[in-house]
Design a protein around this motif. Structure first.
Motif, PDB file in Angstrom:
ATOM      1  N   PRO A  43       0.822  -1.220   0.000  1.00 30.27           N
ATOM      2  CA  PRO A  43       0.000   0.000   0.000  1.00 30.27           C
ATOM      3  C   PRO A  43       0.857   1.271   0.000  1.00 30.27           C
ATOM      4  O   PRO A  43       1.972   1.295   0.532  1.00 30.27           O
ATOM      5  CB  PRO A  43      -0.812  -0.109   1.290  1.00 30.27           C
ATOM      6  N   GLU A  44       0.315   2.306  -0.604  1.00 32.56           N
ATOM      7  CA  GLU A  44       0.953   3.621  -0.547  1.00 32.56           C
ATOM      8  C   GLU A  44       0.549   4.276   0.771  1.00 32.56           C
ATOM      9  O   GLU A  44      -0.632   4.535   1.016  1.00 32.56           O
ATOM     10  CB  GLU A  44       0.508   4.466  -1.732  1.00 32.56           C
ATOM     11  N   VAL A  45       1.520   4.545   1.611  1.00 38.18           N
ATOM     12  CA  VAL A  45       1.264   4.928   3.005  1.00 38.18           C
ATOM     13  C   VAL A  45       1.354   6.442   3.173  1.00 38.18           C
ATOM     14  O   VAL A  45       2.234   7.097   2.596  1.00 38.18           O
ATOM     15  CB  VAL A  45       2.266   4.225   3.941  1.00 38.18           C
ATOM     16  N   THR A  46       0.441   6.981   3.975  1.00 32.97           N
ATOM     17  CA  THR A  46       0.500   8.385   4.411  1.00 32.97           C
ATOM     18  C   THR A  46       0.534   8.414   5.936  1.00 32.97           C
ATOM     19  O   THR A  46      -0.096   7.589   6.605  1.00 32.97           O
ATOM     20  CB  THR A  46      -0.712   9.185   3.912  1.00 32.97           C
ATOM     21  N   VAL A  47       1.269   9.369   6.466  1.00 28.02           N
ATOM     22  CA  VAL A  47       1.405   9.534   7.922  1.00 28.02           C
ATOM     23  C   VAL A  47       0.906  10.930   8.288  1.00 28.02           C
ATOM     24  O   VAL A  47       1.328  11.925   7.689  1.00 28.02           O
ATOM     25  CB  VAL A  47       2.866   9.356   8.372  1.00 28.02           C
ATOM     26  N   SER A  48       0.019  11.023   9.276  1.00 26.80           N
ATOM     27  CA  SER A  48      -0.535  12.315   9.691  1.00 26.80           C
ATOM     28  C   SER A  48      -0.788  12.304  11.193  1.00 26.80           C
ATOM     29  O   SER A  48      -1.027  11.241  11.784  1.00 26.80           O
ATOM     30  CB  SER A  48      -1.839  12.606   8.936  1.00 26.80           C
ATOM     31  N   PRO A  49      -0.741  13.485  11.829  1.00 29.58           N
ATOM     32  CA  PRO A  49      -1.008  13.546  13.279  1.00 29.58           C
ATOM     33  C   PRO A  49      -2.445  13.149  13.586  1.00 29.58           C
ATOM     34  O   PRO A  49      -3.362  13.398  12.805  1.00 29.58           O
ATOM     35  CB  PRO A  49      -0.758  15.015  13.627  1.00 29.58           C
ATOM     36  N   TRP A  50      -2.634  12.539  14.753  1.00 30.72           N
ATOM     37  CA  TRP A  50      -3.957  12.167  15.213  1.00 30.72           C
ATOM     38  C   TRP A  50      -4.101  12.613  16.657  1.00 30.72           C
ATOM     39  O   TRP A  50      -3.260  13.339  17.182  1.00 30.72           O
ATOM     40  CB  TRP A  50      -4.164  10.650  15.053  1.00 30.72           C
ATOM     41  N   GLN A  51      -5.146  12.189  17.334  1.00 28.82           N
ATOM     42  CA  GLN A  51      -5.365  12.585  18.720  1.00 28.82           C
ATOM     43  C   GLN A  51      -4.465  11.787  19.662  1.00 28.82           C
ATOM     44  O   GLN A  51      -3.838  10.808  19.284  1.00 28.82           O
ATOM     45  CB  GLN A  51      -6.829  12.361  19.105  1.00 28.82           C
ATOM     46  N   PHE A  52      -4.449  12.245  20.923  1.00 31.60           N
ATOM     47  CA  PHE A  52      -3.723  11.565  22.005  1.00 31.60           C
ATOM     48  C   PHE A  52      -2.222  11.482  21.748  1.00 31.60           C
ATOM     49  O   PHE A  52      -1.543  10.632  22.314  1.00 31.60           O
ATOM     50  CB  PHE A  52      -4.267  10.148  22.228  1.00 31.60           C
ATOM     51  N   GLY A  53      -1.676  12.327  20.897  1.00 36.23           N
ATOM     52  CA  GLY A  53      -0.250  12.258  20.616  1.00 36.23           C
ATOM     53  C   GLY A  53       0.124  11.114  19.702  1.00 36.23           C
ATOM     54  O   GLY A  53       1.294  10.720  19.654  1.00 36.23           O
ATOM     55  N   LEU A  54      -0.832  10.574  18.974  1.00 37.43           N
ATOM     56  CA  LEU A  54      -0.581   9.485  18.032  1.00 37.43           C
ATOM     57  C   LEU A  54      -0.482  10.028  16.610  1.00 37.43           C
ATOM     58  O   LEU A  54      -0.967  11.115  16.309  1.00 37.43           O
ATOM     59  CB  LEU A  54      -1.710   8.459  18.091  1.00 37.43           C
ATOM     60  N   TRP A  55       0.135   9.221  15.740  1.00 35.35           N
ATOM     61  CA  TRP A  55       0.143   9.514  14.309  1.00 35.35           C
ATOM     62  C   TRP A  55      -0.564   8.376  13.582  1.00 35.35           C
ATOM     63  O   TRP A  55      -0.356   7.189  13.886  1.00 35.35           O
ATOM     64  CB  TRP A  55       1.577   9.622  13.781  1.00 35.35           C
ATOM     65  N   SER A  56      -1.409   8.764  12.663  1.00 37.71           N
ATOM     66  CA  SER A  56      -2.119   7.779  11.851  1.00 37.71           C
ATOM     67  C   SER A  56      -1.236   7.376  10.672  1.00 37.71           C
ATOM     68  O   SER A  56      -0.696   8.229   9.962  1.00 37.71           O
ATOM     69  CB  SER A  56      -3.433   8.372  11.343  1.00 37.71           C
ATOM     70  N   VAL A  57      -1.096   6.069  10.486  1.00 38.41           N
ATOM     71  CA  VAL A  57      -0.340   5.518   9.355  1.00 38.41           C
ATOM     72  C   VAL A  57      -1.318   4.655   8.563  1.00 38.41           C
ATOM     73  O   VAL A  57      -1.765   3.607   9.040  1.00 38.41           O
ATOM     74  CB  VAL A  57       0.862   4.679   9.832  1.00 38.41           C
ATOM     75  N   SER A  58      -1.686   5.106   7.395  1.00 40.54           N
ATOM     76  CA  SER A  58      -2.705   4.396   6.624  1.00 40.54           C
ATOM     77  C   SER A  58      -2.290   4.335   5.160  1.00 40.54           C
ATOM     78  O   SER A  58      -1.453   5.116   4.693  1.00 40.54           O
ATOM     79  CB  SER A  58      -4.064   5.092   6.753  1.00 40.54           C
ATOM     80  N   GLY A  59      -2.897   3.389   4.469  1.00 40.00           N
ATOM     81  CA  GLY A  59      -2.570   3.236   3.042  1.00 40.00           C
ATOM     82  C   GLY A  59      -3.613   2.394   2.330  1.00 40.00           C
ATOM     83  O   GLY A  59      -4.408   1.682   2.948  1.00 40.00           O
ATOM     84  N   SER A  60      -3.621   2.501   1.024  1.00 42.11           N
ATOM     85  CA  SER A  60      -4.544   1.728   0.186  1.00 42.11           C
ATOM     86  C   SER A  60      -3.797   1.258  -1.059  1.00 42.11           C
ATOM     87  O   SER A  60      -2.682   1.709  -1.344  1.00 42.11           O
ATOM     88  CB  SER A  60      -5.753   2.581  -0.212  1.00 42.11           C
ATOM     89  N   GLY A  61      -4.459   0.358  -1.803  1.00 44.76           N
ATOM     90  CA  GLY A  61      -3.839  -0.161  -3.031  1.00 44.76           C
ATOM     91  C   GLY A  61      -2.984  -1.389  -2.817  1.00 44.76           C
ATOM     92  O   GLY A  61      -2.279  -1.819  -3.738  1.00 44.76           O
ATOM     93  N   GLY A  62      -3.049  -1.983  -1.635  1.00 44.43           N
ATOM     94  CA  GLY A  62      -2.268  -3.196  -1.396  1.00 44.43           C
ATOM     95  C   GLY A  62      -2.937  -4.427  -1.998  1.00 44.43           C
ATOM     96  O   GLY A  62      -4.167  -4.497  -2.095  1.00 44.43           O
TER      97      GLY A  62
END
Length: 439
Positions: free
Chosen positions: A345-364
């Motif tokens: 998958p092509e991954v994107t990283v972005s800030p989220w709540q609680f001091g976490l970062w979201s790491v998500s992707g699609s196309g896998g």
């Protein structure tokens, strides 16, 4: 030769006026001390005779002369009392009239001079201090480093109404001018002390700033400021939030250096040319993953997917893909086989709540080949969702969310824990969370 009658014993005759009168012939003294004399019939008594004539006039003159000293004493007493009243009036009134001290403009000028100079010690003595706001940003070095702060002022006039006063001023920051009204009240320690004018407490704007859990310091205009738990006003959007008292000007607020894996994201706050109570909406101050951190999070996600690809069943536990041939009947009978990743998958990283970062992707795309010889291979498109967090030792940890969109976040530190141990988060509701090491 003559013949005389023998004398007998004399008999006293009553005069008829007073039984205490004595014989007039005996020359006895009357009770009032006067020498008695005889009174012939028809002659007024001595008391009546004394009411008129020279004797009575002399008596009246003597009485008047006796009353003179008493009247003089009363006059002297009245004069003394009048003098005392006059002295008291002078003591109480004249000092207030003559010793009025500095006018209200002098007290206003002291505050306005401190505002221009950025003198926090003087300013703090005149400002309000709400219980849910903090004055930790009111420091000389922070105020003096602010852009667009008050650079000058003009006092346009003042008025006094009894024990109150108003001073009208005009503030300037080099770009614009705004009017300001200051109110004061009179203070006097005693009758001899001059009247002193004191400013009423002045409200200033409050700017909310949200922070990551476990934040021990923030940096305002380049000045590090250590936080205390009582500095936290509330929790906004699941994050501790400060309400900073700030004076007119522009301030840069950021976090300390976060190391090679994360970058502090600063916020710029501009307080208008205004003094009064107001509170802004929260401005976030947080960390984002640096390029190195993003590469680290992406690499950890790929490692998790590679671990899923090593599974030997059609439905790997905790993984974002499953083969259609998996038997969903109960009890589940796992279908054995092998997996291979055909597309990452092509991954994107972005800030989220609680001091976490979201790491998500699609196309896998993952391909499953059953062990059974007569079973064809199956390709499975998939999306991935994960979260990355910073651990206390300064390293990153990435956890998959399975199934996507369903997860639980557990925070070991309390929401008000500022300046304490950073948070630890688990995304698996069944996972054991040890707050000592974040695992």
């Amino acid at each position: 030769m003559s013949r005389r009658r023998p004398s007998g014993t004399g008999r006293t005759m009553s005069l008829g006026w007073d039984q205490q009168d004595t014989d007039v012939r005996s020359g006895a003294t009357e009770p009032d001390g006067r020498r008695g004399r005889g009174a012939l019939p028809g002659e007024p008594p001595p008391q009546a005779a004394d009411r008129d004539g020279p004797t009575a006039d002399a008596a009246r003159r003597g009485a008047s002369e006796g009353d003179g000293p008493a009247r003089d004493g009363r006059r002297r007493l009245a004069g003394i009392l009048g003098a005392v009243v006059l002295v008291l009036a002078l003591v109480l009134v004249v000092p207030r009239v003559l010793a009025t001290g500095d006018g209200p403009e002098a007290a206003a000028r002291e505050f306005l001079d401190a505002l221009v100079a950025g003198d926090a010690d003087v300013l703090l003595t005149h400002l309000e201090h709400p219980a849910d706001a903090t004055d930790l940003a009111l420091r000389d070095e922070i105020l003096q480093a602010a852009e667009n702060r008050v650079t000058s002022y003009v006092i346009e006039g003042s008025s006094i109404d009894g024990d109150g006063a108003r001073v009208e001023a005009l503030l300037e920051d080099g770009h614009e001018q705004r009017p300001l009204t200051l109110t004061l009240h009179a203070v006097a320690g005693s009758s001899f002390a001059p009247v002193r004018w004191q400013l009423d407490r002045i409200a200033v704007p409050e700017m909310e700033v949200s922070l990551p859990f476990g934040t021990e310091q923030i940096v305002i205009n380049g000045v590090p400021v250590t936080l205390q738990e009582e500095d936290v006003a509330t929790v906004t959007f699941h994050l501790p939030t400060l309400a900073l008292q700030l004076l007119p000007g522009t301030y840069e607020i950021t976090l300390p250096d976060g190391g090679p894996l994360q970058t502090a994201i600063s916020s710029e706050i501009t307080v208008p040319l205004y003094l009064g109570h107001s509170r802004s909406t929260p401005t976030p101050v947080h960390y984002e993953l640096s390029d190195t951190g993003r590469a680290e999070a992406t690499g950890q996600l790929q490692d998790l997917l590679a671990a899923c690809a090593r599974a030997t069943t059609a439905r790997p536990e905790g993984c974002p893909f499953a083969a259609p041939s998996a038997d969903d009947s109960w009890p589940r009978q796992p279908v054995r086989g092998t997996w291979a990743l055909r597309a990452v998958p092509e991954v994107t990283v972005s800030p989220w709540q609680f001091g976490l970062w979201s790491v998500s992707g699609s196309g896998g795309i993952a391909e499953f080949t059953p062990d059974a010889a007569d079973s064809p291979s199956e390709q499975v498109p998939f999306e991935v969702e994960a979260f990355t967090q910073m651990l206390p030792d300064g390293t990153l940890r990435t956890d998959l969310v399975d199934p996507p969109g369903s997860f639980t976040v557990v925070i070991c530190s309390t929401p008000m824990d500022v300046g304490g141990t950073p948070q630890y988060v688990a995304v698996d509701p069944d996972a054991h969370l040890d707050c000592e090491d974040g695992r």
